[in-house]
Write a protein that holds these residues in place. Structure first.
Motif, PDB file in Angstrom:
ATOM      1  N   VAL A 192       0.865  -1.186   0.000  1.00 23.38           N
ATOM      2  CA  VAL A 192       0.000   0.000   0.000  1.00 23.38           C
ATOM      3  C   VAL A 192       0.894   1.225   0.000  1.00 23.38           C
ATOM      4  O   VAL A 192       1.760   1.360   0.873  1.00 23.38           O
TER       5      VAL A 192
ATOM      6  N   PRO B  99      -8.849   6.306  -2.468  1.00 24.95           N
ATOM      7  CA  PRO B  99      -8.124   5.136  -2.962  1.00 24.95           C
ATOM      8  C   PRO B  99      -7.968   5.138  -4.479  1.00 24.95           C
ATOM      9  O   PRO B  99      -8.763   5.727  -5.208  1.00 24.95           O
TER      10      PRO B  99
ATOM     11  N   ALA C 145      -6.221   2.375  -7.810  1.00 25.60           N
ATOM     12  CA  ALA C 145      -5.627   1.085  -8.159  1.00 25.60           C
ATOM     13  C   ALA C 145      -5.332   1.058  -9.653  1.00 25.60           C
ATOM     14  O   ALA C 145      -5.881   1.848 -10.436  1.00 25.60           O
TER      15      ALA C 145
ATOM     16  N   PHE D  67      -1.750  -1.094  -4.166  1.00 22.26           N
ATOM     17  CA  PHE D  67      -2.893  -0.227  -3.879  1.00 22.26           C
ATOM     18  C   PHE D  67      -2.362   1.135  -3.460  1.00 22.26           C
ATOM     19  O   PHE D  67      -1.294   1.241  -2.856  1.00 22.26           O
TER      20      PHE D  67
ATOM     21  N   ALA E 260      -7.436  -0.735   1.279  1.00 21.06           N
ATOM     22  CA  ALA E 260      -6.690  -1.724   0.500  1.00 21.06           C
ATOM     23  C   ALA E 260      -7.130  -3.147   0.839  1.00 21.06           C
ATOM     24  O   ALA E 260      -7.308  -3.985  -0.058  1.00 21.06           O
TER      25      ALA E 260
END
Length: 243
Positions: free
Chosen positions: A26, A37, A39, A49, A83
């Motif tokens: 992460v 977040p 990705a 992540f 994550a």
């Protein structure tokens, strides 16, 4: 933020060192325009992540009586929790509006760059770069290349000048800083040894006159500052162009 580009290599090296274990990383990104977040879809993003935090969040003070790092630990806990939900495939992960990118390079280009300090000497201290203001359009004509440059430099910078012996307060005091030619109107009572403190904030320059007695700085007065860069540049001789 350049560490984003090196994350795939780091994960590969960790997998070589611990082949029997699955590796999940992460990356918390401070000083970003937005929080939340992110990705990378596809094999390149496996086990990776990202979680962005804004500059305003970093500057938040902890509640009274709490540990100085409590505000940061809360942000990081949110990133780690997001994550875990993402990798576990829980429905809640879809509700967090995870920003998806097609490659690490695309995600890196969307990040706001910053300096985290010298890890050999300092604790992690994110801050903007300090330097002359640039014109990204001249260096990078493509619009997508301009966007990451807009938040590259610190919005506020400052410089100090000491008034020299023989300073003439009847004429503007000329200085060069922040990549600009400036003229400062000094009060009639100004004298050598006083400090001229200039600020640049969001492209606007302001100044104050400061005295320093026994290590105690005292602001005496605000002073008018004029940006004469355009006038100076217009008066410079232009290079001849041969046909």
């Amino acid at each position: 933020s350049r560490e984003v580009d090196q994350l795939v290599r780091l994960r590969a090296k960790l997998k070589e060192s611990i082949p029997a274990e699955e590796i999940y990383l992460v990356l918390i990104l401070e000083f970003q325009s937005g929080s939340g977040p992110a990705a990378v879809v596809g094999p390149e993003g496996d086990g990776l992540f990202f979680y962005g935090c804004t500059e305003e969040q970093y500057q938040q003070l902890p509640e009274s009586g709490r540990h100085p790092l409590s505000a940061a630990s809360a942000r990081y806990a949110n990133g780690i929790a997001a994550a875990i939900r993402w990798w576990a495939g829980e429905p809640a992960a879809k509700q967090e509006e995870v920003s998806l990118f097609s490659s690490i390079a695309e995600l890196s280009a969307a990040c706001d760059q910053f300096s985290g300090g010298d890890a050999a000497r300092d604790l992690f201290t994110p801050r903007r770069f300090v330097g002359q203001q640039l014109s990204p359009a001249l260096l990078f004509p493509a619009e997508k290349a301009i966007q990451p440059m807009q938040r590259l430099l610190a919005q506020t910078q400052q410089m100090f000048f000491q008034l020299p012996i023989g300073v003439d307060v009847r004429v503007p005091f000329s200085v060069q800083c922040f990549g600009k030619h400036l003229q400062v109107t000094l009060p009639a009572w100004s004298q050598p040894g006083l400090l001229l403190q200039l600020y640049l904030h969001s492209g606007i320059v302001a100044g104050v006159l400061v005295s320093n007695f026994n290590g105690q700085a005292t602001i005496l007065a605000a002073v008018p500052v004029e940006d004469v860069t355009a006038k100076v540049t217009a008066g410079m001789p232009q290079p001849e162009v041969s046909s």
